[in-house]
Design an enzyme around this catalytic site. Structure first.
Site, mmCIF file in Angstrom:
data_model
loop_
_atom_site.group_PDB
_atom_site.id
_atom_site.type_symbol
_atom_site.label_atom_id
_atom_site.label_comp_id
_atom_site.label_asym_id
_atom_site.label_seq_id
_atom_site.Cartn_x
_atom_site.Cartn_y
_atom_site.Cartn_z
ATOM 1 N N HIS A 1 13.381 -23.476 16.702
ATOM 2 C CA HIS A 1 11.920 -23.397 16.627
ATOM 3 C C HIS A 1 11.349 -23.537 18.041
ATOM 4 C CE1 HIS A 1 7.795 -24.486 15.680
ATOM 5 N NE2 HIS A 1 7.997 -24.111 14.432
ATOM 6 N N LYS B 1 12.109 -35.822 15.413
ATOM 7 C CA LYS B 1 11.190 -36.277 14.356
ATOM 8 C C LYS B 1 11.916 -36.322 13.011
ATOM 9 C CE LYS B 1 6.706 -34.626 16.167
ATOM 10 N NZ LYS B 1 5.848 -35.814 16.187
ATOM 11 N N SER C 1 6.066 -33.016 11.294
ATOM 12 C CA SER C 1 5.725 -31.610 11.487
ATOM 13 C C SER C 1 6.645 -30.692 10.696
ATOM 14 C CB SER C 1 5.867 -31.292 12.984
ATOM 15 O OG SER C 1 5.611 -29.930 13.206
#
Ligand code: NAP
Length: 256
Positions: A138, A152, A130
């Protein structure tokens, strides 16, 4: 190109299922799916043929599925759940189940997939992640306090350092809209999030992400590349992205 055997994990997911279908229909590939739920696979595909069932937190459950494959597509992800419907005027709250946190699924689970694939002799891994991972604050990182984009990104770094051929596709917001009707746009390390051209939304149909995965399995110019991926709003016919080799050639190796 000789026929490539590919394992798709997260194959019952919203993007993974599209990748699975596309590879199944493409004579350049033989595809296998990896998923948690035989019922879900049966419901989605009308059959569990070519499916292997397990959990990415248990590396042994991946071993059989990876046998004979040349490539792995990683499309697994943790998913937060809403704790309760929000009160009027309040934001919804989210949480992760204790055995489905981003640390366990998006870091440890992806690391398990990479390690097991390398041990099985896989040559190439395509990983869908992503956009947003450069920003600790975020909103997705705040969700359920899971730091999902941070985990991630750590898995991406592990993949790059593993030495296997990789393609890392960091998607913008995913849309359930038709693919193949837009111009796609690649960027690097969230620059498009900060400064999107013409203020267009940083989003992309899942079907276009899935097509980019398939093309990454075909095009040598996608090897050892990492990029953000979004789309222009629906395009004129002559600006729809068709030349993926040229698209991948615009990008570079991962930089963290
Ligand atoms: P999705 O539908 O949530 O699919 C995730 C898949 O992971 C599901 O098939 C799920 O299995 C599987 N999974 C989760 N935990 C697992 C485990 N422990 N063992 C085995 N499988 C497991 O994904 P998506 O919405 O298509 O998103 C694809 C990717 O794009 C994800 O990495 C996502 O974070 C990223 N992305 C999403 C957005 C967005 O707007 N949503 C934006 C940018 C990037 P089940 O089918 O059994 O649930």
């Amino acid at each position: 190109m000789s026929i490539k055997q590919v394992l798709v994990t997260g194959a019952t997911g919203k993007t993974g299922s599209i990748v699975y279908q596309k590879l199944k229909q493409d004579q350049n590939f033989k595809v296998k799916g990896f998923a948690r739920s035989p019922e879900k696979a049966q419901e989605l595909f009308g059959s569990t043929e070519n499916f292997y069932f397990g959990d990415i937190k248990d590396p042994q459950s991946l071993t059989e599925a990876l046998k004979g494959c040349q490539a792995l597509v990683i499309l697994t992800s943790a998913a937060p759940k809403m704790t309760a419907p929000p009160q009027p005027g309040e934001r919804p709250q989210f949480e992760y189940v204790s055995d489905g946190t981003p640390e366990l699924v998006d870091y440890q689970g992806q690391k398990n997939q990479i390690d097991t694939a390398i041990a099985a002799g896989i040559e190439q891994i395509v990983l869908v992640g992503s956009m947003g991972g450069t920003n600790e604050n975020h909103p997705l990182n705040m969700m359920g306090n899971g730091k999902i984009l941070i985990w991630k990104r750590q898995a991406e770094e592990y993949l790059v350092n593993s030495g296997i051929k990789y393609t890392i596709i960091r998607a913008g917001g995913l849309l359930d809209q038709p693919g193949g009707v837009r111009k796609l746009l690649l960027g690097d390390n969230d620059e498009l999030l900060i400064n999107p051209p013409d203020d267009i939304p940083t989003s992309i149909p899942r079907a276009d992400v899935a097509e980019t995965v398939v093309q990454a399995l075909k095009e040598p110019s996608a090897i050892n590349k990492a990029f953000d991926l979004m789309s222009y709003p629906e395009a004129d016919a002559d600006s729809i992205t068709q030349d993926f080799a040229a698209l991948f050639a615009q990008t570079t190796a991962a930089k963290f």
